[in-house]
Write a protein that holds these residues in place. Structure first.
Motif, PDB file in Angstrom:
ATOM      1  N   ILE A   8       0.840  -1.199   0.000  1.00  0.00           N
ATOM      2  CA  ILE A   8       0.000   0.000   0.000  1.00  0.00           C
ATOM      3  C   ILE A   8       0.874   1.248   0.000  1.00  0.00           C
ATOM      4  O   ILE A   8       0.602   2.207  -0.735  1.00  0.00           O
ATOM      5  N   GLN A   9       1.949   1.266   0.783  1.00  0.00           N
ATOM      6  CA  GLN A   9       2.831   2.425   0.844  1.00  0.00           C
ATOM      7  C   GLN A   9       3.512   2.669  -0.503  1.00  0.00           C
ATOM      8  O   GLN A   9       3.590   3.800  -0.976  1.00  0.00           O
ATOM      9  N   VAL A  10       3.999   1.598  -1.118  1.00  0.00           N
ATOM     10  CA  VAL A  10       4.692   1.731  -2.403  1.00  0.00           C
ATOM     11  C   VAL A  10       3.719   2.193  -3.481  1.00  0.00           C
ATOM     12  O   VAL A  10       4.040   3.065  -4.293  1.00  0.00           O
ATOM     13  N   SER A  11       2.520   1.640  -3.510  1.00  0.00           N
ATOM     14  CA  SER A  11       1.561   2.042  -4.535  1.00  0.00           C
ATOM     15  C   SER A  11       1.095   3.485  -4.308  1.00  0.00           C
ATOM     16  O   SER A  11       0.837   4.210  -5.266  1.00  0.00           O
ATOM     17  N   LEU A  12       0.985   3.915  -3.055  1.00  0.00           N
ATOM     18  CA  LEU A  12       0.610   5.291  -2.765  1.00  0.00           C
ATOM     19  C   LEU A  12       1.698   6.257  -3.231  1.00  0.00           C
ATOM     20  O   LEU A  12       1.413   7.274  -3.854  1.00  0.00           O
ATOM     21  N   ILE A  13       2.952   5.913  -2.979  1.00  0.00           N
ATOM     22  CA  ILE A  13       4.070   6.757  -3.418  1.00  0.00           C
ATOM     23  C   ILE A  13       4.106   6.823  -4.949  1.00  0.00           C
ATOM     24  O   ILE A  13       4.298   7.887  -5.533  1.00  0.00           O
ATOM     25  N   GLY A  14       3.879   5.707  -5.614  1.00  0.00           N
ATOM     26  CA  GLY A  14       3.868   5.683  -7.071  1.00  0.00           C
ATOM     27  C   GLY A  14       2.737   6.520  -7.643  1.00  0.00           C
ATOM     28  O   GLY A  14       2.912   7.239  -8.631  1.00  0.00           O
ATOM     29  N   THR A  15       1.563   6.460  -7.017  1.00  0.00           N
ATOM     30  CA  THR A  15       0.424   7.242  -7.479  1.00  0.00           C
ATOM     31  C   THR A  15       0.689   8.732  -7.322  1.00  0.00           C
ATOM     32  O   THR A  15       0.400   9.523  -8.235  1.00  0.00           O
ATOM     33  N   VAL A  16       1.240   9.126  -6.191  1.00  0.00           N
ATOM     34  CA  VAL A  16       1.558  10.535  -5.963  1.00  0.00           C
ATOM     35  C   VAL A  16       2.599  11.013  -6.979  1.00  0.00           C
ATOM     36  O   VAL A  16       2.482  12.098  -7.545  1.00  0.00           O
ATOM     37  N   PHE A  17       3.609  10.193  -7.235  1.00  0.00           N
ATOM     38  CA  PHE A  17       4.639  10.549  -8.204  1.00  0.00           C
ATOM     39  C   PHE A  17       4.045  10.733  -9.605  1.00  0.00           C
ATOM     40  O   PHE A  17       4.373  11.685 -10.313  1.00  0.00           O
ATOM     41  N   LEU A  18       3.163   9.820 -10.015  1.00  0.00           N
ATOM     42  CA  LEU A  18       2.551   9.940 -11.336  1.00  0.00           C
ATOM     43  C   LEU A  18       1.664  11.176 -11.440  1.00  0.00           C
ATOM     44  O   LEU A  18       1.620  11.828 -12.484  1.00  0.00           O
ATOM     45  N   CYS A  19       0.962  11.534 -10.360  1.00  0.00           N
ATOM     46  CA  CYS A  19       0.139  12.744 -10.371  1.00  0.00           C
ATOM     47  C   CYS A  19       1.006  13.992 -10.519  1.00  0.00           C
ATOM     48  O   CYS A  19       0.667  14.900 -11.272  1.00  0.00           O
ATOM     49  N   PHE A  20       2.132  14.032  -9.789  1.00  0.00           N
ATOM     50  CA  PHE A  20       3.038  15.173  -9.922  1.00  0.00           C
ATOM     51  C   PHE A  20       3.623  15.251 -11.329  1.00  0.00           C
ATOM     52  O   PHE A  20       3.752  16.332 -11.899  1.00  0.00           O
ATOM     53  N   LEU A  21       3.968  14.116 -11.893  1.00  0.00           N
ATOM     54  CA  LEU A  21       4.520  14.080 -13.246  1.00  0.00           C
ATOM     55  C   LEU A  21       3.494  14.578 -14.266  1.00  0.00           C
ATOM     56  O   LEU A  21       3.824  15.373 -15.154  1.00  0.00           O
ATOM     57  N   ALA A  22       2.254  14.145 -14.139  1.00  0.00           N
ATOM     58  CA  ALA A  22       1.212  14.581 -15.067  1.00  0.00           C
ATOM     59  C   ALA A  22       0.953  16.082 -14.927  1.00  0.00           C
ATOM     60  O   ALA A  22       0.784  16.789 -15.923  1.00  0.00           O
ATOM     61  N   ALA A  23       0.930  16.585 -13.706  1.00  0.00           N
ATOM     62  CA  ALA A  23       0.705  18.021 -13.491  1.00  0.00           C
ATOM     63  C   ALA A  23       1.860  18.837 -14.052  1.00  0.00           C
ATOM     64  O   ALA A  23       1.657  19.901 -14.643  1.00  0.00           O
ATOM     65  N   TRP A  24       3.074  18.356 -13.887  1.00  0.00           N
ATOM     66  CA  TRP A  24       4.248  19.066 -14.406  1.00  0.00           C
ATOM     67  C   TRP A  24       4.219  19.127 -15.937  1.00  0.00           C
ATOM     68  O   TRP A  24       4.472  20.170 -16.529  1.00  0.00           O
ATOM     69  N   ARG A  25       3.875  18.005 -16.576  1.00  0.00           N
ATOM     70  CA  ARG A  25       3.823  17.988 -18.040  1.00  0.00           C
ATOM     71  C   ARG A  25       2.720  18.895 -18.559  1.00  0.00           C
ATOM     72  O   ARG A  25       2.879  19.574 -19.568  1.00  0.00           O
ATOM     73  N   ARG A  26       1.586  18.917 -17.859  1.00  0.00           N
ATOM     74  CA  ARG A  26       0.479  19.760 -18.297  1.00  0.00           C
ATOM     75  C   ARG A  26       0.841  21.240 -18.181  1.00  0.00           C
ATOM     76  O   ARG A  26       0.533  22.041 -19.055  1.00  0.00           O
ATOM     77  N   SER A  27       1.515  21.608 -17.087  1.00  0.00           N
ATOM     78  CA  SER A  27       1.898  23.013 -16.929  1.00  0.00           C
ATOM     79  C   SER A  27       2.982  23.401 -17.933  1.00  0.00           C
ATOM     80  O   SER A  27       3.014  24.535 -18.393  1.00  0.00           O
ATOM     81  N   ALA A  28       3.863  22.474 -18.274  1.00  0.00           N
ATOM     82  CA  ALA A  28       4.908  22.773 -19.257  1.00  0.00           C
ATOM     83  C   ALA A  28       4.300  23.022 -20.630  1.00  0.00           C
ATOM     84  O   ALA A  28       4.737  23.901 -21.367  1.00  0.00           O
ATOM     85  N   LYS A  29       3.258  22.274 -20.991  1.00  0.00           N
ATOM     86  CA  LYS A  29       2.609  22.468 -22.286  1.00  0.00           C
ATOM     87  C   LYS A  29       1.878  23.806 -22.331  1.00  0.00           C
ATOM     88  O   LYS A  29       1.903  24.496 -23.332  1.00  0.00           O
TER      89      LYS A  29
END
Length: 83
Positions: A8-29
């Motif tokens: 659960i901890q690893v999947s939560l960290i992965g989900t948070v990381f993917l959300c930050f990555l998606a937000a960063w790419r969207r703001s860069a575009k």
């Protein structure tokens, strides 16, 4: 039980990381699309105002504008089959 908690901890960290990555790419575009380019103009404004008289403005020809009839589609969807 500890393996499940670790999963659960690893999947939560992965989900948070993917959300930050998606937000960063969207703001860069969005920043890239709104870039404003400024070009310096060497001609003084007074010279331009003296050149464009009412007679020259009346006889000025319109410039060719780009054709925007066909829209470019970013994502092509396959046709849906009819039942």
């Amino acid at each position: 039980m500890s393996q499940f908690r670790r999963f659960i901890q690893v999947s939560l960290i992965g989900t948070v990381f993917l959300c930050f990555l998606a937000a960063w790419r969207r703001s860069a575009k969005s920043r890239a699309a709104g870039t404003i380019i400024k070009h310096p103009v060497a001609t003084p404004a007074n010279d331009v105002l003296q050149y464009w008289t009412a007679d020259k403005m009346r006889h000025a020809k319109a410039t060719n504008l780009p054709k925007t009839d066909a829209l470019e589609r970013g994502k092509q969807h396959p046709p849906t089959p009819r039942p």
